[in-house]
Design an enzyme around this catalytic site. Structure first.
Site, short mmCIF file in Angstrom:
data_model
loop_
_atom_site.label_atom_id
_atom_site.label_comp_id
_atom_site.label_asym_id
_atom_site.label_seq_id
_atom_site.Cartn_x
_atom_site.Cartn_y
_atom_site.Cartn_z
CB ALA A 57 -1.03 -0.01 1.06
CE1 TYR A 58 5.18 5.62 3.08
CE2 TYR A 58 6.78 4.39 2.18
CZ TYR A 58 6.37 5.56 2.79
OH TYR A 58 7.33 6.61 2.92
#
Length: 247
Positions: A153-154
Site C-alpha cells: 500500500a505504501y
C-alpha cells in the site's frame, strides 16, 4: 539584491524567496514537515502548518475534499496567499503480505498519501498560477520507485505521488509554478518509530551509507526546491537515499 520582479510585483530576496512568501506545510506538526517549517522560518519564509494535531496553525483532514476546500477558504479569509505548498503528511500503512492486507487499510493509506496530495494541489495550485510564481514539493519515497516488500500500500501510494508530480510538473511548466518531489529512504522521524523491526532491518541493509537520513537533511533539499534558485527543474524526483537509489 536582485531587482527581478514576479508577475505580482514582489521582489525576490537574495534570489531565494519572494518577499512575504508563505509556505503551507501538511504534516507540519512533526517529522519532516516540522523540520521543513523550522528551516524555512529561519530563512525568512512565513510558514503555516496543517495537521490533525491541535498544535498546527490549521487543523484539517487532507483526505476529505470538503475539509480541504474549507481550509483554502480559511486561508483566504485570513488574508493569506500560498506561494509554497509542501505535501509532507503521510501514513506508513500496513506492513503485511499483500494477501493479508485489509482493504480498509489499503484505502486509508491511499486516501492520505495520494488523495491528500491531489486535493491540496487541486485547491492551492490555482492561486500560484494566478500569481505567476509557485513551488509545490511532494514527499514521495524511494519505495515508490523500487517497491518495499510487505509494504504494498505504501509503495503503491508513493509511486502514485511520483506519477502525479511528473504529470502536474508538465502541466504547469509554463505557469511559473514548479512541481517536484523528493524520494527519501528511511528518515529518523516518528513515522518510522513504529515500523516492524524486521522491516526496518531489511530496509537499512539496502542503504550503502549504513544509516537513516535526518530530517534536517531532507529539509535542506526541500528548501532549495521551494526557492527561486530552483528555476529549471519541474516534474522531477530527487532521491535522498544514502546511495540506495539505482535510477
Amino acid at each position: 539584491m536582485s531587482t527581478q520582479q514576479s508577475s505580482d510585483d514582489r521582489a525576490i530576496v537574495n534570489d531565494e524567496y519572494p518577499v512575504g512568501a508563505l509556505a503551507l506545510i501538511t504534516g507540519g506538526g512533526g517529522g519532516l514537515g516540522a523540520a521543513c517549517a523550522e528551516l524555512l522560518r529561519h530563512r525568512g519564509v512565513r510558514v503555516c502548518t496543517v495537521d490533525l494535531n491541535p498544535g498546527a496553525d490549521y487543523q484539517c483532514d487532507i483526505s476529505d475534499e470538503q475539509q480541504v476546500a474549507d481550509l483554502r477558504q480559511r486561508v483566504v479569509e485570513d488574508g493569506k496567499s500560498v506561494d509554497i505548498l509542501i505535501n509532507s503528511a503521510g501514513l506508513q500503512g500496513p506492513e503485511s503480505a499483500l494477501a493479508d492486507t485489509e482493504y480498509r487499510h489499503w484505502q486509508q493509506t491511499m486516501r492520505v498519501n495520494v488523495d491528500g496530495v491531489f486535493l491540496m494541489c487541486k485547491y492551492f495550485a490555482p492561486g500560484m498560477i494566478a500569481a505567476g510564481w509557485g513551488r509545490i514539493i511532494n514527499l514521495a519515497s524511494i519505495a515508490g520507485k523500487e517497491g518495499n516488500a510487505f509494504q504494498s500500500a505504501y509503495s503503491a501510494s508513493k509511486a502514485a505521488v511520483i506519477g502525479l508530480t511528473k504529470s502536474l510538473g508538465k502541466e504547469l511548466a509554463q505557469d511559473g509554478v514548479l512541481v517536484n518531489a523528493i524520494a527519501p529512504t528511511i528518515i529518523s522521524t516518528p513515522l518510522n518509530q513504529h515500523m516492524d523491526p524486521r522491516t526496518q532491518d531489511r530496509l537499512m541493509e539496502r542503504i550503502p551509507m549504513g544509516r537513516p537520513g535526518h530530517p534536517d537533511e531532507a529539509a535542506e533539499l526541500v528548501a532549495w526546491l521551494a526557492s527561486n534558485r530552483c528555476s529549471f527543474s519541474t516534474g522531477a524526483v530527487y532521491d535522498l537515499s544514502g546511495g540506495r537509489a539505482t535510477y
